[in-house]
Design a protein around this motif. Structure first.
Motif, PDB file in Angstrom:
ATOM      1  N   LEU A 107       0.847  -1.191   0.000  1.00 42.08           N
ATOM      2  CA  LEU A 107       0.000   0.000   0.000  1.00 42.08           C
ATOM      3  C   LEU A 107       0.879   1.236   0.000  1.00 42.08           C
ATOM      4  CD1 LEU A 107      -1.525  -2.417   1.422  1.00 42.08           C
ATOM      5  CD2 LEU A 107      -2.835  -0.692   2.609  1.00 42.08           C
ATOM      6  N   THR A 108       0.593   2.139  -0.925  1.00 41.21           N
ATOM      7  CA  THR A 108       1.332   3.390  -0.985  1.00 41.21           C
ATOM      8  C   THR A 108       0.409   4.505  -1.451  1.00 41.21           C
ATOM      9  OG1 THR A 108       3.421   4.400  -1.715  1.00 41.21           O
ATOM     10  CG2 THR A 108       2.217   3.095  -3.347  1.00 41.21           C
ATOM     11  N   SER A 109       0.881   5.727  -1.298  1.00 41.14           N
ATOM     12  CA  SER A 109       0.103   6.891  -1.697  1.00 41.14           C
ATOM     13  C   SER A 109       1.026   8.097  -1.758  1.00 41.14           C
ATOM     14  CB  SER A 109      -1.017   7.145  -0.678  1.00 41.14           C
ATOM     15  OG  SER A 109      -1.849   8.206  -1.121  1.00 41.14           O
ATOM     16  N   ASP A 110       0.546   9.158  -2.354  1.00 40.18           N
ATOM     17  CA  ASP A 110       1.230  10.451  -2.302  1.00 40.18           C
ATOM     18  C   ASP A 110       2.702  10.348  -2.689  1.00 40.18           C
ATOM     19  OD1 ASP A 110      -0.920  12.336  -1.124  1.00 40.18           O
ATOM     20  OD2 ASP A 110      -1.023  10.528   0.109  1.00 40.18           O
ATOM     21  N   LEU A 162      -1.601  -1.313  -4.116  1.00 31.85           N
ATOM     22  CA  LEU A 162      -2.704  -0.361  -4.009  1.00 31.85           C
ATOM     23  C   LEU A 162      -2.099   1.030  -3.830  1.00 31.85           C
ATOM     24  CD1 LEU A 162      -3.543  -3.119  -2.177  1.00 31.85           C
ATOM     25  CD2 LEU A 162      -5.721  -1.977  -2.441  1.00 31.85           C
ATOM     26  N   HIS A 163      -2.457   1.965  -4.708  1.00 30.96           N
ATOM     27  CA  HIS A 163      -1.923   3.331  -4.669  1.00 30.96           C
ATOM     28  C   HIS A 163      -3.094   4.296  -4.530  1.00 30.96           C
ATOM     29  CE1 HIS A 163       0.015   7.081  -5.737  1.00 30.96           C
ATOM     30  NE2 HIS A 163       1.184   6.477  -5.912  1.00 30.96           N
ATOM     31  N   ALA A 164      -3.062   5.114  -3.467  1.00 31.52           N
ATOM     32  CA  ALA A 164      -4.189   5.992  -3.148  1.00 31.52           C
ATOM     33  C   ALA A 164      -4.020   7.424  -3.664  1.00 31.52           C
ATOM     34  CB  ALA A 164      -4.442   5.991  -1.646  1.00 31.52           C
ATOM     35  N   GLY A 165      -3.366   7.589  -4.804  1.00 28.69           N
ATOM     36  CA  GLY A 165      -3.379   8.871  -5.492  1.00 28.69           C
ATOM     37  C   GLY A 165      -2.287   9.854  -5.138  1.00 28.69           C
ATOM     38  N   ASP A 166      -2.306  10.974  -5.861  1.00 29.39           N
ATOM     39  CA  ASP A 166      -1.266  12.005  -5.881  1.00 29.39           C
ATOM     40  C   ASP A 166       0.045  11.444  -6.430  1.00 29.39           C
ATOM     41  OD1 ASP A 166      -2.822  14.146  -5.262  1.00 29.39           O
ATOM     42  OD2 ASP A 166      -1.860  14.600  -3.359  1.00 29.39           O
ATOM     43  N   TRP A 167      -0.061  10.990  -7.668  1.00 30.91           N
ATOM     44  CA  TRP A 167       1.094  10.518  -8.439  1.00 30.91           C
ATOM     45  C   TRP A 167       1.914  11.720  -8.919  1.00 30.91           C
ATOM     46  CZ3 TRP A 167       1.317   5.207  -9.669  1.00 30.91           C
ATOM     47  CH2 TRP A 167       0.164   4.481  -9.370  1.00 30.91           C
ATOM     48  N   VAL A 168       1.227  12.711  -9.447  1.00 33.22           N
ATOM     49  CA  VAL A 168       1.723  13.954 -10.038  1.00 33.22           C
ATOM     50  C   VAL A 168       2.147  13.759 -11.491  1.00 33.22           C
ATOM     51  CG1 VAL A 168       3.333  15.894  -9.881  1.00 33.22           C
ATOM     52  CG2 VAL A 168       2.316  14.951  -7.803  1.00 33.22           C
ATOM     53  N   PHE A 211      -6.560   4.913   1.908  1.00 32.03           N
ATOM     54  CA  PHE A 211      -6.663   6.311   1.511  1.00 32.03           C
ATOM     55  C   PHE A 211      -5.320   7.011   1.695  1.00 32.03           C
ATOM     56  CE2 PHE A 211      -7.500   6.311   6.012  1.00 32.03           C
ATOM     57  CZ  PHE A 211      -7.006   7.513   6.505  1.00 32.03           C
ATOM     58  N   GLY A 212      -5.238   8.238   1.205  1.00 34.34           N
ATOM     59  CA  GLY A 212      -4.007   9.011   1.299  1.00 34.34           C
ATOM     60  C   GLY A 212      -4.293  10.445   1.688  1.00 34.34           C
ATOM     61  N   HIS A 213      -3.652  11.357   0.990  1.00 29.20           N
ATOM     62  CA  HIS A 213      -3.818  12.799   1.076  1.00 29.20           C
ATOM     63  C   HIS A 213      -3.059  13.460   2.225  1.00 29.20           C
ATOM     64  CE1 HIS A 213      -5.497  16.671   0.143  1.00 29.20           C
ATOM     65  NE2 HIS A 213      -6.048  16.776   1.327  1.00 29.20           N
ATOM     66  N   ASP A 217     -16.580   1.305  14.095  1.00 24.86           N
ATOM     67  CA  ASP A 217     -17.483   0.466  14.891  1.00 24.86           C
ATOM     68  C   ASP A 217     -18.103  -0.652  14.055  1.00 24.86           C
ATOM     69  OD1 ASP A 217     -17.008   1.838  17.225  1.00 24.86           O
ATOM     70  OD2 ASP A 217     -18.740   3.161  16.995  1.00 24.86           O
ATOM     71  N   GLY A 218     -18.422  -0.381  12.813  1.00 25.58           N
ATOM     72  CA  GLY A 218     -19.028  -1.391  11.946  1.00 25.58           C
ATOM     73  C   GLY A 218     -18.040  -2.398  11.389  1.00 25.58           C
ATOM     74  N   GLY A 219     -16.753  -2.216  11.680  1.00 23.92           N
ATOM     75  CA  GLY A 219     -15.744  -3.171  11.238  1.00 23.92           C
ATOM     76  C   GLY A 219     -14.874  -2.704  10.085  1.00 23.92           C
ATOM     77  N   LEU A 220     -15.228  -1.595   9.424  1.00 24.23           N
ATOM     78  CA  LEU A 220     -14.410  -1.100   8.317  1.00 24.23           C
ATOM     79  C   LEU A 220     -13.020  -0.721   8.834  1.00 24.23           C
ATOM     80  CD1 LEU A 220     -14.131  -0.115   5.342  1.00 24.23           C
ATOM     81  CD2 LEU A 220     -14.949   2.123   6.152  1.00 24.23           C
ATOM     82  N   ARG A 221     -11.996  -1.267   8.212  1.00 23.28           N
ATOM     83  CA  ARG A 221     -10.608  -0.932   8.563  1.00 23.28           C
ATOM     84  C   ARG A 221     -10.150   0.173   7.626  1.00 23.28           C
ATOM     85  NH1 ARG A 221      -6.143  -4.929  10.313  1.00 23.28           N
ATOM     86  NH2 ARG A 221      -4.451  -3.518  10.840  1.00 23.28           N
ATOM     87  N   LEU A 222      -9.567   1.226   8.193  1.00 20.80           N
ATOM     88  CA  LEU A 222      -9.069   2.355   7.413  1.00 20.80           C
ATOM     89  C   LEU A 222      -7.550   2.384   7.499  1.00 20.80           C
ATOM     90  CD1 LEU A 222     -11.896   3.595   8.975  1.00 20.80           C
ATOM     91  CD2 LEU A 222     -11.431   5.178   7.136  1.00 20.80           C
ATOM     92  N   LEU A 223      -6.894   2.405   6.342  1.00 22.61           N
ATOM     93  CA  LEU A 223      -5.438   2.384   6.279  1.00 22.61           C
ATOM     94  C   LEU A 223      -4.924   3.506   5.392  1.00 22.61           C
ATOM     95  CD1 LEU A 223      -4.880  -1.450   5.698  1.00 22.61           C
ATOM     96  CD2 LEU A 223      -4.627  -0.196   7.853  1.00 22.61           C
ATOM     97  N   ASN A 224      -4.019   4.285   5.931  1.00 19.22           N
ATOM     98  CA  ASN A 224      -3.294   5.284   5.154  1.00 19.22           C
ATOM     99  C   ASN A 224      -1.811   4.936   5.293  1.00 19.22           C
ATOM    100  OD1 ASN A 224      -1.855   7.569   4.239  1.00 19.22           O
ATOM    101  ND2 ASN A 224      -3.502   8.950   4.816  1.00 19.22           N
ATOM    102  N   PRO A 225      -1.144   4.625   4.167  1.00 16.45           N
ATOM    103  CA  PRO A 225       0.259   4.233   4.235  1.00 16.45           C
ATOM    104  C   PRO A 225       1.236   5.395   4.372  1.00 16.45           C
ATOM    105  CG  PRO A 225      -0.493   4.171   1.969  1.00 16.45           C
ATOM    106  CD  PRO A 225      -1.701   4.503   2.821  1.00 16.45           C
ATOM    107  N   GLY A 226       0.745   6.621   4.449  1.00 17.13           N
ATOM    108  CA  GLY A 226       1.641   7.774   4.475  1.00 17.13           C
ATOM    109  C   GLY A 226       2.197   8.025   3.084  1.00 17.13           C
ATOM    110  N   SER A 227       3.394   8.577   3.011  1.00 15.17           N
ATOM    111  CA  SER A 227       4.032   8.867   1.730  1.00 15.17           C
ATOM    112  C   SER A 227       5.471   8.343   1.735  1.00 15.17           C
ATOM    113  CB  SER A 227       4.051  10.376   1.470  1.00 15.17           C
ATOM    114  OG  SER A 227       4.855  10.672   0.339  1.00 15.17           O
TER     115      SER A 227
END
Length: 168
Positions: A5-8, A33-39, A111-113, A123-133
């Motif tokens: 996982l990567t982003s930014d 998985l790449h969460a955007g801001d490639w440039v 996600f990224g940004h 609470d519903g179980g969704l896991r949120l991951l941001n790999p940083g940059s």
């Protein structure tokens, strides 16, 4: 199924190129998985060439050439886990609730940004991951990316990797 996982990445604005460690890990991953801001499109071309499979989106710093090739939101089932990828999720306050409401069908949202690593479960179980940059640490102590394993409907071995400082 090994995931990276990567982003930014922000090449060439924040770095001339992607770190060698990240490129080596990309080639060993089953899915990137790449969460955007490639440039630039050259970085997208590079990841498409080196990845076995790429699941990616555009970010707010990506112009028309990247937006023509990438969606705003991507979805994929990997190892029985339902993933979504998006660039921006809004402020940290209330993120879990907002994302659960927007993506009720997902198990994991990448996600990224912010460039700030993040790993929480709603609470519903969704896991949120941001790999940083991997190229622009902003106010963080390190540039980062994540790896994980998806198999049998479970996400395991989620690990945040710190990259060594770049040489000037």
């Amino acid at each position: 199924m090994r995931l990276l996982l990567t982003s930014d990445t922000h090449v060439p604005r924040r770095a001339r190129e992607l770190p060698g460690e990240l490129l080596e890990r990309i080639e060993r991953a089953d899915v990137v998985l790449h969460a955007g801001d490639w440039v630039d499109t050259a970085t997208l071309d590079l990841l498409e060439a080196r990845s076995r499979r790429l699941v990616a989106v555009y970010g707010n710093n990506d112009g028309p050439a990247l937006r023509d090739r990438l969606p705003e939101v991507a979805r994929a089932e990997l190892g029985g886990v339902r993933f979504g990828v998006v660039h921006e999720t809004g402020p940290a306050q209330g993120r879990e609730r907002r994302c659960t409401e927007r993506f009720p069908e997902l198990d994991v949202l990448v996600f990224g940004h912010s460039h700030i690593p993040w790993d929480t479960a709603a609470d519903g179980g969704l896991r949120l991951l941001n790999p940083g940059s991997p190229t622009d640490r902003r106010r963080q102590p390190y540039c980062t990316y994540m790896t994980a394993v998806a198999a049998g409907g479970q996400l395991t071995e989620v690990e945040l990797h710190r990259l060594p400082p770049r040489r000037p």
